[in-house]
Write an enzyme that holds these catalytic residues in place. Structure first.
Site, mmCIF file in Angstrom:
data_model
loop_
_atom_site.group_PDB
_atom_site.id
_atom_site.type_symbol
_atom_site.label_atom_id
_atom_site.label_comp_id
_atom_site.label_asym_id
_atom_site.label_seq_id
_atom_site.Cartn_x
_atom_site.Cartn_y
_atom_site.Cartn_z
ATOM 1 N N ASP A 289 2.358 -1.717 4.405
ATOM 2 C CA ASP A 289 1.164 -0.955 4.084
ATOM 3 C C ASP A 289 0.276 -1.984 3.405
ATOM 4 O OD1 ASP A 289 -0.829 0.532 2.989
ATOM 5 O OD2 ASP A 289 0.465 2.205 2.433
ATOM 6 N N HIS A 290 -0.692 -2.532 4.151
ATOM 7 C CA HIS A 290 -1.366 -3.730 3.638
ATOM 8 C C HIS A 290 -2.120 -3.454 2.340
ATOM 9 C CE1 HIS A 290 -4.633 -1.902 5.960
ATOM 10 N NE2 HIS A 290 -5.413 -2.473 5.071
ATOM 11 N N HIS B 231 -1.815 5.212 2.579
ATOM 12 C CA HIS B 231 -2.580 4.520 1.539
ATOM 13 C C HIS B 231 -2.825 5.385 0.311
ATOM 14 C CE1 HIS B 231 -3.038 1.695 4.644
ATOM 15 N NE2 HIS B 231 -4.115 2.195 5.215
#
Lengths: 304, 533
Positions: B224-225, B287
Site C-alpha cells: 500500500d504505497h 488507504h
C-alpha cells in the site's frame, strides 16, 4: 535574490536588517532548522559557501560565514546579507577586522537562531581543541576537515584525537561512509575470521588511516595503510581463511567487490562533493562514537 | 550540553526507529562492521534478485524502475543485485535494459550517473513468455539459478507481481510448480502484491488462499504505497515521539476526525478496472482505513512489525458502522463540468463505461471507534474523483473551548482548533488556532501554524516505492498491511457496499466541485461541515 551590504556595523543591526529583508520579501516565517557557522579564510570563502548553501537545500539553515581579516587594522565589522531563491535559508558573511578577530563569538552568538542546533565547520585550518574555541563552544556539532590542512592532514588527526570532545567530527571520516557501507554490506554474509588487511590510498590521504583504524578496531586484526597512485582511496584488501575479500576502485567512480568463491561484482562508489558530506553531517547531530574510537585508535598507533 | 540535548536524542532515537534505519541486533551480532551506534551506515539489502512481472505496465515505468535506480544511486542496492523482467514480449536483455534506461531518465528522482547505471545494467535480464506457458517459467527458473552463479545472489528472490489480480493465481501456481516459491536453507523467497487485495471479504480470502498455498505469510508483502510515504510514517513520530499531542488525542478533546483523499483527475484509462469497483473499494478500504488506524491506534510497544500490526488490528476491530447507513454514508458520480479551467465529461460519458453504471466515484462514510479513547468521536472518511483539487489529509478537529471570556461578537469568526497532517501534496503539518487580530478591539480569528517538509527537510524525502522496495529486500514488514488487516477492512466496508447495491444511481455531482449535496447534508445532520480544501 536580495543582497544587502552593511559596513562598520553590529550584530544588532544585522539582525534587524535580516528581519526587515524577510518582511520585505513577504515571508516573515522561518522554517530553518539549524545555524551553520563557517569559519574560514577569504580564499576558501567561495567554495565553502557554495557547499554550505547546497547542503542547506536539504537542511534549511542560517549560514554565518566568519572571515577574519587583518588584525592590525582598526576594529570594524562588515556584513553581507543574502536572502532569496538560490538559498532556502539566509546567508550572512561577516568580515572581522582588528581586535574583533579575537572575539568573533560576540558577533556570532546574537545571530544564532534560537532553540535550534548550532553547527560550526572549519573548511581549512581548525583550532587544536574545537570545543574550547570561543565560537566552537557555542555549537553541538563541530566539523573539521583534515584535508584542509593540506600536506599535514594525517598529523591533524592526531590533534583531533587529543582535543576530542563529544560532537566533534571530521569530513575525512564522512568521506569514508560509502566505503564503510559497502564493506559492511559485504560482511552481512558471514566471511569468517579476518587475519590482516591493507588499505591502499594516495600518499598523505587522511581518510585512509581512519578506515584502517576502524577496520582493525572492528575486526580485531592488524590493518595497515600502503601508498598507491590514487586517486583518493583505491582499495581495501582483507586476508581471510580461504582467500581475499577486496574492494578496489581505480577511477574514483566504479568499484569492484571480490570475495572467495563468488564472481566479481561492480558497485558504484563515486567520490562525493563537499556539499554531500556536509549534508550527511547535518543529518545526525548526536555524537559520533564510532568516529571517536577510530580517530583515537589511529592516534595511539601513529608514529609521526 | 548533553543534558538539554538528551530529550532531543531520545526523540531522534524514536524517530530513527520509526524510520527503521537502525541496524537490528541480530545483524550486529553476526557482522563485526555493524554497530547500532554507527548511524552513518545505511541499511543495505543483502544480495538478491528482483523479478518483475508486468514490466511494460505504467507502474513499472513510472515508479518501480526509477525507484530501483534511485536506491542504487543512494548506495542502497547490494553488490550483485539483479533485475529480471518477465513479459509477453519478444525481447532480449538489451530491450529491457533500454526500457529501464528510458524509464530512469524520465522519472528518476536523483540525477543520472553513468557508474550507477553501469552497476544496474550489468544485472538486467529478460525472460519472454506468457503466464500460462510452463516453458517460460522453466526458463525463468534456469535464468535465476544462472544469475546465482554469475552474480552471487545466493538464491534470494523477490517476485514483484505488477499485474492485474486476475493473473495472480496463474503466476503464483507457476512459481509453486517450478519450485521458485520454496526457499532452500539459508536463502529467502518473497512475493510482492499490489492492491486491490480482492473486492470483498470473500475474494480477499480466496486471493490469500492462493498466495499462502505457495508462500508463508511472512514472505508476502502487500504494497500500500501510502504507507511508504514520509508523512504517513510521520504520523507515528508526531504522536509517539512528542509529548505535546498525546494528552489531547482522545474523546475528551477531539470533536471529530476527517480523513480525505481527493483527486482532480477522472478515471483516465482505468475504465476496465474502475467500473464495478468504485471509490470506496479503490481508496477507502486500503488507504483511508490504514490512515484511520495510524491516527487512532494506541501506542505500540515497539516499531516491530508484529507490535505495530497488533495495534492497527485492534483499532480496526473496534470500528463500528452507524446504524442508519442511508443517513451516514453518501455516494456520488461525477457529471460533466469544468475542472481547473478544462471542460470535462461526466463518468457515464467516459470511454468504456456503461451509460447505466452505478459505480460511485465519490464516497463518504461515518465511522465510530468503540474503545475508551474514541467512544462518541465520529471519523468521517471521504474520497472522490474530479473534485476541486488533489489533496490527501487527516484533520483532527478539536472541541470548542468550554468557556470563552470574550463577548460573542469578538469570537464570531473563530472556528475549532484543528491539527492537520497533509499527506500530499505539500507534505507537512498545520495547526489551526485562534489569535487576536491586531487593533484596539479584542477580535479573535483563526490562524495557521505550518510545518512543511519541503521547508525543514528539503529534497530529502525519498519516493514511497524506494522505501518499500528496500524493505522488501531487507525483509522488514512493518509498513506492509497483514492479511488480517486486509480482511478487517473488508469487514468494515462490505455491509456498506451491500447497502449501496440496494440503492439507485449514485447522486451526480458537478466535476470540479466538492462532491454531492448528500455528503454535505450528512455532515450538517451532525452539526458539522467538511473542511474546505
Amino acid at each position: 535574490m536580495t543582497t544587502f551590504m552593511l559596513s562598520d556595523t553590529t550584530a544588532g543591526k544585522i539582525s534587524a536588517q535580516l528581519t526587515h529583508l524577510r518582511h520585505q520579501m513577504g515571508a516573515p516565517a522561518v522554517g530553518m532548522v539549524l545555524t551553520l557557522v563557517v569559519m574560514c579564510e577569504e580564499r576558501h570563502q567561495y567554495d565553502a559557501l557554495r557547499a554550505a548553501t547546497e547542503a542547506a537545500r536539504e537542511h534549511p539553515s542560517r549560514i554565518i560565514v566568519v572571515i577574519n581579516r587583518e588584525v592590525e587594522e582598526p576594529i570594524r565589522l562588515d556584513a553581507e546579507l543574502r536572502i532569496g531563491e538560490s538559498t532556502p535559508g539566509e546567508v550572512v558573511v561577516l568580515r572581522l577586522y582588528g581586535e574583533l578577530t579575537r572575539h568573533a563569538d560576540s558577533v556570532v552568538s546574537p545571530l544564532l537562531l534560537p532553540d535550534t542546533p548550532v553547527v560550526v565547520w572549519w573548511p581549512g585550518k581548525a583550532p587544536e581543541a574545537p570545543s574550547k574555541d570561543p565560537v566552537g563552544a557555542l555549537a553541538q556539532r563541530r566539523i573539521t576537515d583534515a584535508r584542509g590542512f593540506d600536506n599535514v592532514g594525517i598529523q591533524s588527526l592526531v590533534t583531533r584525537a587529543k582535543g576530542y570532545a563529544r560532537g566533534d567530527t571530521d569530513l575525512a571520516w564522512a568521506r569514508l561512509t560509502p566505503w564503510r557501507s559497502l564493506l559492511a554490506a559485504a560482511f552481512d554474509q558471514p566471511v569468517g575470521k579476518v587475519h590482516e588487511g591493507v588499505v591502499e590510498a594516495v600518499a598523505g590521504n587522511p581518510s585512509a588511516p581512519l578506515l584502517a583504524a576502524w577496520l582493525s578496531e572492528r575486526l580485531g586484526a592488524p590493518v595497515r595503510v600502503s601508498d598507491s597512485p590514487g586517486p583518493g582511496l583505491t582499495a581495501v584488501r582483507l586476508k581471510l581463511e580461504d582467500g581475499e575479500l577486496s574492494v578496489s576502485r581505480e577511477d574514483a567512480r566504479l568499484a569492484t567487490l571480490s570475495r572467495p568463491g563468488q564472481p566479481d561484482r561492480n558497485v558504484a562508489l563515486a567520490r562525493r562533493h563537499t556539499s554531500e558530506l556536509l549534508a550527511e553531517e547535518l543529518r545526525r547531530l548526536d555524537p559520533d562514537e564510532i568516529y571517536e574510537s577510530a580517530v583515537k585508535r589511529f592516534a595511539r598507533s601513529y608514529k609521526g | 550540553m548533553t543534558d538539554p540535548a538528551a530529550p532531543a536524542e531520545e526523540a531522534a532515537t524514536v524517530a530513527a526507529a520509526v524510520a527503521g534505519t537502525a541496524t537490528t541486533l541480530e545483524v550486529e551480532a553476526a557482522n563485526p562492521l555493524r554497530d547500532p551506534r554507527d548511524k552513518r551506515l545505511p541499511r543495505v539489502a543483502g544480495p538478491c534478485v528482483m523479478v518483475l512481472f508486468g514490466v511494460t505496465g505504467d507502474l513499472a515505468k513510472r515508479k518501480l524502475l526509477p525507484a530501483i535506480y534511485d536506491l542504487g544511486n543512494r548506495g542502497l542496492l547490494p553488490p550483485g543485485f539483479s533485475l529480471v523482467g518477465f513479459a509477453r514480449r519478444d525481447w532480449k536483455d538489451q530491450d529491457f535494459a533500454k526500457l529501464t534506461h528510458d524509464a530512469v531518465k524520465a522519472h528518476a528522482r536523483t540525477p543520472f550517473r553513468e557508474e550507477v547505471w553501469k552497476q544496474i545494467c550489468e544485472g538486467i535480464h529478460f525472460v519472454p513468455g506468457e503466464f500460462s506457458d510452463d516453458g517460460a517459467f522453466d526458463a525463468l527458473a534456469m535464468a535465476l539459478s544462472e544469475i546465482d552463479e554469475t552474480r552471487g545472489t545466493g538464491g534470494n528472490y523477490a517476485f514483484y507481481l505488477s499485474v492485474p489480480p486476475k493473473f495472480f493465481p496463474k503466476v503464483v501456481n507457476q512459481l509453486k510448480r517450478t519450485g521458485l516459491a520454496d526457499a532452500p536453507e539459508g536463502s529467502w523467497r518473497r512475493v510482492v502484491i499490489e492492491k486491490p487485495f480482492g473486492h470483498d471479504l470473500q475474494s480477499a480470502h480466496e486471493l490469500n488462499e492462493i498466495t499462502t498455498s505457495a508462500f508463508p505469510e511472512s514472505s508476502i508483502f502487500r504494497i500500500d504505497h501510502y504507507l511508504g510515504k514520509e508523512t504517513v510514517q510521520n504520523i507515528m513520530a508526531l504522536r509517539f515521539a512528542n509529548n505535546l499531542y498525546e494528552p489531547i488525542w482522545n474523546r475528551g478533546f477531539v470533536d471529530h476526525v476527517q480523513i480525505t483523499m481527493a483527486e482532480d483527475i477522472g478515471i483516465g484509462g482505468r475504465a476496465g478496472y474502475y467500473d464495478g469497483i468504485g471509490a470506496a473499494r479503490d481508496v477507502i478500504q486500503n488507504h483511508l482505513l490504514q490512515l484511520l488506524a495510524l491516527v487512532a491506534m494506541e501506542d505500540p510497544t515497539s516499531f516491530e512489525a508484529s507490535a505495530l500490526r497488533r495495534e492497527k488490528e485492534k483499532v480496526l476491530q473496534a470500528v463500528r458502522l452507524p446504524d442508519n447507513l442511508a443517513l451516514n454514508t453518501a455516494r456520488g458520480q461525477y457529471a460533466a463540468g469544468w475542472q481547473g479551467g478544462e471542460k470535462v465529461v461526466g463518468y457515464l460519458q467516459e470511454d468504456g463505461i456503461s451509460r447505466e453504471s452505478t459505480t460511485e466515484t465519490y464516497a463518504a462514510i461515518k465511522l465510530e471507534i468503540a474503545n475508551r479513547r474514541w467512544a462518541g468521536v465520529p471519523f468521517y472518511l471521504r474520497t472522490g474523483k474530479r473534485l476541486g483539487r488533489r489533496v490527501t489529509e487527516v484533520a483532527v478537529v478539536f472541541q470548542r473551548a468550554p468557556h470563552l471570556p470574550f463577548s460573542k461578537d469578538d469570537t464570531e469568526i473563530l472556528g475549532q482548533n484543528a491539527l492537520v497532517v497533509r499527506v500530499q501534496p505539500d507534505e507537512g503539518v498545520t495547526v489551526r488556532f485562534g489569535s487576536k487580530v491586531p487593533g484596539t478591539a479584542m477580535e479573535v480569528r483563526d490562524v495557521s501554524m505550518d510545518f512543511a517538509y519541503g521547508e525543514s527537510f528539503l529534497e530529502s524525502s525519498p519516493e514511497a516505492y524506494e522505501r518499500l522496495l528496500l524493505d522488501v529486500m531487507i525483509g522488514d514488514p512493518p509498513l506492509f498491511p497483514h492479511q488480517r488487516e486486509v480482511e478487517l477492512s473488508w469487514k468494515i466496508l462490505d455491509p456498506i457496499e451491500q447497502f449501496w447495491t440496494t440503492q439507485r444511481q449514485p447522486e451526480p455531482y458537478e466535476s470540479g466541485s466538492w462532491g454531492p449535496p448528500s455528503a454535505d447534508a450528512m455532515m450538517a445532520r451532525d452539526g458539522r461541515v467538511w473542511r474546505r480544501l
